[in-house]
Scaffold this motif. Structure first.
Motif, PDB file in Angstrom:
ATOM      1  N   ASP A 231     -14.011   4.254  13.881  1.00 49.29           N
ATOM      2  CA  ASP A 231     -14.024   2.861  12.868  1.00 49.29           C
ATOM      3  C   ASP A 231     -12.350   3.784  12.840  1.00 49.29           C
ATOM      4  O   ASP A 231     -12.059   5.107  12.695  1.00 49.29           O
ATOM      5  CB  ASP A 231     -14.806   2.889  12.220  1.00 49.29           C
ATOM      6  N   ARG A 232     -10.684   2.741  12.054  1.00 48.96           N
ATOM      7  CA  ARG A 232     -10.143   3.426  11.952  1.00 48.96           C
ATOM      8  C   ARG A 232      -9.512   3.092  10.783  1.00 48.96           C
ATOM      9  O   ARG A 232      -9.599   1.846  10.942  1.00 48.96           O
ATOM     10  CB  ARG A 232      -8.640   3.499  13.092  1.00 48.96           C
ATOM     11  N   ALA A 233      -9.950   3.641   9.380  1.00 48.85           N
ATOM     12  CA  ALA A 233      -8.462   2.842   8.212  1.00 48.85           C
ATOM     13  C   ALA A 233      -6.992   3.139   8.615  1.00 48.85           C
ATOM     14  O   ALA A 233      -7.259   3.682   9.151  1.00 48.85           O
ATOM     15  CB  ALA A 233      -8.731   3.589   7.160  1.00 48.85           C
ATOM     16  N   GLY A 234      -6.679   1.833   8.208  1.00 54.09           N
ATOM     17  CA  GLY A 234      -5.389   0.820   8.128  1.00 54.09           C
ATOM     18  C   GLY A 234      -4.617   1.915   6.816  1.00 54.09           C
ATOM     19  O   GLY A 234      -4.882   2.831   6.294  1.00 54.09           O
ATOM     20  N   LYS A 268      -5.858  -9.569  -0.743  1.00 54.74           N
ATOM     21  CA  LYS A 268      -7.142  -9.764   0.624  1.00 54.74           C
ATOM     22  C   LYS A 268      -7.399  -9.466   1.913  1.00 54.74           C
ATOM     23  O   LYS A 268      -5.907  -9.657   2.422  1.00 54.74           O
ATOM     24  CB  LYS A 268      -8.292  -9.707  -0.129  1.00 54.74           C
ATOM     25  N   TYR A 269      -7.423  -8.587   2.564  1.00 54.83           N
ATOM     26  CA  TYR A 269      -7.548  -8.274   4.486  1.00 54.83           C
ATOM     27  C   TYR A 269      -9.402  -8.042   4.745  1.00 54.83           C
ATOM     28  O   TYR A 269      -9.866  -7.858   4.211  1.00 54.83           O
ATOM     29  CB  TYR A 269      -6.654  -7.574   4.357  1.00 54.83           C
ATOM     30  N   GLU A 270      -8.863  -8.531   6.499  1.00 48.83           N
ATOM     31  CA  GLU A 270     -10.213  -7.770   6.453  1.00 48.83           C
ATOM     32  C   GLU A 270      -9.580  -6.560   7.662  1.00 48.83           C
ATOM     33  O   GLU A 270      -8.937  -6.552   8.753  1.00 48.83           O
ATOM     34  CB  GLU A 270     -10.693  -8.978   7.529  1.00 48.83           C
ATOM     35  N   CYS A 271     -10.612  -5.300   7.488  1.00 48.68           N
ATOM     36  CA  CYS A 271      -9.860  -4.754   8.977  1.00 48.68           C
ATOM     37  C   CYS A 271     -10.689  -5.701  10.783  1.00 48.68           C
ATOM     38  O   CYS A 271     -11.660  -6.419  10.651  1.00 48.68           O
ATOM     39  CB  CYS A 271     -11.797  -3.469   9.198  1.00 48.68           C
ATOM     40  N   ILE A 272      -9.195  -5.512  11.859  1.00 50.71           N
ATOM     41  CA  ILE A 272     -10.133  -6.402  12.953  1.00 50.71           C
ATOM     42  C   ILE A 272     -11.787  -5.951  13.380  1.00 50.71           C
ATOM     43  O   ILE A 272     -11.889  -4.866  12.956  1.00 50.71           O
ATOM     44  CB  ILE A 272      -9.371  -5.239  14.153  1.00 50.71           C
ATOM     45  N   GLY A 273     -12.830  -7.061  13.410  1.00 50.61           N
ATOM     46  CA  GLY A 273     -14.165  -6.685  14.275  1.00 50.61           C
ATOM     47  C   GLY A 273     -14.312  -6.608  12.667  1.00 50.61           C
ATOM     48  O   GLY A 273     -16.029  -5.726  12.946  1.00 50.61           O
ATOM     49  N   SER A 274     -14.728  -6.447  11.399  1.00 48.02           N
ATOM     50  CA  SER A 274     -15.360  -6.596  10.016  1.00 48.02           C
ATOM     51  C   SER A 274     -14.797  -7.929   9.835  1.00 48.02           C
ATOM     52  O   SER A 274     -13.645  -8.186   9.902  1.00 48.02           O
ATOM     53  CB  SER A 274     -14.974  -5.310   9.547  1.00 48.02           C
ATOM     54  N   SER A 275     -15.876  -8.976   9.009  1.00 47.34           N
ATOM     55  CA  SER A 275     -16.225  -9.719   8.474  1.00 47.34           C
ATOM     56  C   SER A 275     -16.272  -9.123   6.935  1.00 47.34           C
ATOM     57  O   SER A 275     -15.782  -9.981   5.820  1.00 47.34           O
ATOM     58  CB  SER A 275     -16.755 -10.472   8.627  1.00 47.34           C
ATOM     59  N   ASP A 276     -16.009  -8.275   6.280  1.00 46.45           N
ATOM     60  CA  ASP A 276     -16.100  -7.264   5.097  1.00 46.45           C
ATOM     61  C   ASP A 276     -14.433  -7.868   4.129  1.00 46.45           C
ATOM     62  O   ASP A 276     -13.767  -7.618   5.177  1.00 46.45           O
ATOM     63  CB  ASP A 276     -16.445  -6.180   4.759  1.00 46.45           C
ATOM     64  N   THR A 277     -14.491  -8.352   3.344  1.00 47.12           N
ATOM     65  CA  THR A 277     -13.431  -8.478   2.598  1.00 47.12           C
ATOM     66  C   THR A 277     -12.558  -7.052   1.822  1.00 47.12           C
ATOM     67  O   THR A 277     -14.227  -7.030   0.942  1.00 47.12           O
ATOM     68  CB  THR A 277     -13.161  -8.997   1.955  1.00 47.12           C
ATOM     69  N   ASN A 278     -11.373  -6.776   1.678  1.00 46.96           N
ATOM     70  CA  ASN A 278     -11.470  -5.480   1.002  1.00 46.96           C
ATOM     71  C   ASN A 278      -9.616  -5.634   0.376  1.00 46.96           C
ATOM     72  O   ASN A 278      -9.246  -7.302   0.337  1.00 46.96           O
ATOM     73  CB  ASN A 278     -10.830  -3.729   2.504  1.00 46.96           C
ATOM     74  N   ILE A 279      -9.667  -5.633  -0.750  1.00 45.61           N
ATOM     75  CA  ILE A 279      -8.773  -5.222  -2.030  1.00 45.61           C
ATOM     76  C   ILE A 279      -7.513  -4.920  -1.498  1.00 45.61           C
ATOM     77  O   ILE A 279      -7.697  -3.420  -1.268  1.00 45.61           O
ATOM     78  CB  ILE A 279      -9.516  -5.259  -3.447  1.00 45.61           C
ATOM     79  N   MET A 280      -6.400  -5.670  -1.160  1.00 43.28           N
ATOM     80  CA  MET A 280      -5.363  -4.394  -1.617  1.00 43.28           C
ATOM     81  C   MET A 280      -4.590  -3.639  -2.997  1.00 43.28           C
ATOM     82  O   MET A 280      -4.535  -4.975  -3.503  1.00 43.28           O
ATOM     83  CB  MET A 280      -4.301  -5.256  -0.949  1.00 43.28           C
ATOM     84  N   ALA A 281      -4.892  -2.725  -3.151  1.00 45.05           N
ATOM     85  CA  ALA A 281      -4.434  -2.156  -4.363  1.00 45.05           C
ATOM     86  C   ALA A 281      -2.734  -1.556  -4.895  1.00 45.05           C
ATOM     87  O   ALA A 281      -2.363  -0.998  -5.483  1.00 45.05           O
ATOM     88  CB  ALA A 281      -5.553  -1.196  -5.248  1.00 45.05           C
ATOM     89  N   CYS A 282      -2.451  -1.643  -3.327  1.00 49.56           N
ATOM     90  CA  CYS A 282      -0.847  -0.732  -3.180  1.00 49.56           C
ATOM     91  C   CYS A 282      -0.182  -1.399  -4.215  1.00 49.56           C
ATOM     92  O   CYS A 282       0.132  -2.741  -3.384  1.00 49.56           O
ATOM     93  CB  CYS A 282      -1.456  -0.155  -2.144  1.00 49.56           C
ATOM     94  N   ARG A 283       0.842  -1.016  -4.030  1.00 50.12           N
ATOM     95  CA  ARG A 283       2.758  -1.797  -4.707  1.00 50.12           C
ATOM     96  C   ARG A 283       3.368  -1.418  -3.133  1.00 50.12           C
ATOM     97  O   ARG A 283       3.187  -0.479  -1.655  1.00 50.12           O
ATOM     98  CB  ARG A 283       2.628  -0.570  -5.364  1.00 50.12           C
TER      99      ARG A 283
END
Length: 453
Positions: A231-234, A268-283
């Motif tokens: 696994d690798r965090a973007g 919102k975005y998803e990691c490759i290989g995952s169906s979980d949705t993540n929230i983008m909080a950065c500027r």
């Protein structure tokens, strides 16, 4: 206009629509704020004569038949004159974000887009209240420790813009030639922003292969593709609530531009290989040395992405445009690099100073830094003389016969590599192109650059 430290926090909402005022009163009251409201700037100013508030949240238009925002701009300017310490936030639809930027230029601290996300509304208000109540909320004085050296009026104006935008959540696009210090300014914006407790993550898009763009930004799960052994965090996840700096923005292909745009629009975005949705909080702060408008005209850059990234666009001037800054910056490099080489007492001769000022510096401050470092290495006394600079500033000979363009380009690349001893960064600066562009041309012409190292 400020309450004592034990008083409740009062927020004044100014909007001509009663449903907006009612909704904001409910939402903010739930967070413990005391909420007052007014339907017009005139009513708000009457209220402020007798009531102290900590923050004003105002719309920009107060009549159904107007969308110019002039009433709002006039109101913000008046608040700045009457109550200079009052925190003012403006509300605007996405299509009128440039209007919000104008409001920030005359005193508003930040803006909130309509329709808003409740969590973002709360975060922006809480952040700005924290800044206004902090005794250390003013920006630190700029000095040599952060590497930003200037005394020209041109750069002073730029830094005043940056001071204002740093306190907001607005996306920033930095433009300008290679070597002007865009990455340094991006880091400075982060350091002087409310996000400075969170990470500053930088990614050079010019060095990211097209097929790895999603993995680099969004991350991937183990087994998502060949070579994904873990696994690798973007980079978006790594930035968290901090700042993501996208350097060499214009090198991104249109296919990947569409992917980036989707995330910026939805947050919102998803990691490759995952169906979980993540929230983008950065500027997002981005930078480019390209002419984006020309790329848009030639369909090489998406216009909708451009407008998502350039809420505030700041052009960083070339070093030749601010000659007053050349000697202070050169002196800074002379002192700091001189200490690294255990030569702390170096000075420039008068002829050397004149030469530094006269040189056009096509590679800007980056070229200046390399020049000073070379001079320090080759100096054998405490004074840097002309012959230590090793600048090739002789005019180009025009008497040479015309040759095919590809042949001329290859010759220039080889000459730059020879002059820079194979250093790709320096070679790219000498040629006035990005590292990625130089690598592409080296591959195109089959130049064996390593033999020049």
């Amino acid at each position: 206009m400020k309450n004592d430290e034990h008083a409740v926090t009062r927020i004044l909402v100014v909007d001509d629509q009663i449903d907006i005022r009612t909704t904001l009163r409910y939402l903010l009251s739930e967070k413990g704020y005391v909420v007052l409201d007014a339907s017009s700037p005139a009513d708000a100013l009457l209220l402020l004569k007798n009531t102290s508030v900590d923050l004003v949240l105002t719309d920009m238009n107060f009549r159904k038949d107007t969308t110019s925002g002039q009433e709002g701009l006039s109101f913000v300017a008046t608040l700045g004159q009457l109550y200079p310490e009052l925190t003012v936030l403006v509300m605007t639809a996405w299509s009128t974000v440039p209007l919000a930027v104008q409001a920030m230029q005359i005193g508003a601290r930040d803006f909130i887009e309509k329709p808003w996300e409740n969590h973002q509304l709360y975060d922006i208000i809480a952040t700005q209240l924290k800044i206004s109540k902090s005794v250390s909320h003013t920006n630190p004085s700029l000095n040599e420790s952060n590497g930003i050296i200037y005394q020209s009026a041109l750069f002073e104006n730029l830094m005043q813009q940056i001071e204002k935008v740093s306190l907001s959540h607005a996306n920033v696009l930095l433009t300008g030639e290679n070597g002007t210090g865009k990455s340094l300014l991006a880091h400075h914006i982060h350091q002087t922003s409310p996000r400075n407790e969170f990470p500053f993550v930088s990614v050079n898009l010019g060095a990211v292969p097209e097929q790895l763009f999603e993995s680099e930004l969004f991350g991937h799960k183990r087994g998502a593709f060949t070579g994904a052994f873990e696994d690798r965090a973007g980079r978006i996840a790594a930035a968290g609530q901090g700042t993501l700096f996208l350097d060499e923005l214009a090198t991104t292909c249109t296919q990947n531009q569409a992917k980036l745009l989707r995330v910026l629009e939805s947050k919102k975005y998803e990691c490759i290989g995952s169906s979980d949705t993540n929230i983008m909080a950065c500027r997002i702060i981005s930078a480019t040395n390209a002419n984006i408008r020309e790329l848009i005209a030639s369909n090489e850059f998406r216009e909708d992405l451009y407008y998502r990234l350039n809420t505030v666009e700041i052009r960083v001037p070339a070093l030749r445009e601010r000659k007053e800054d050349i000697l202070p910056i050169a002196q800074y490099y002379l002192e700091t690099i001189g200490k690294e080489y255990q030569k702390p007492e170096l000075t420039f001769s008068k002829h050397c100073q004149d030469k530094l000022i006269a040189h056009p510096w096509p590679g800007n401050t980056r070229e200046l830094k390399h020049t000073i470092e070379r001079a320090i290495i080759f100096s054998d006394s405490s004074v840097i003389e002309l012959d230590h600079l090793s600048q090739d500033s002789a005019p180009v000979e025009h008497s040479q016969p015309v040759a095919p363009l590809a042949q001329v380009e290859e010759a220039l690349i080889i000459k730059a590599l020879e002059q820079a001893n194979g250093n790709i960064n320096v070679s790219a600066e000498l040629l006035g192109i990005s590292r990625s562009a130089l690598y592409r041309r080296i591959e195109k012409h089959g130049v064996q650059y390593k033999k020049y190292l």
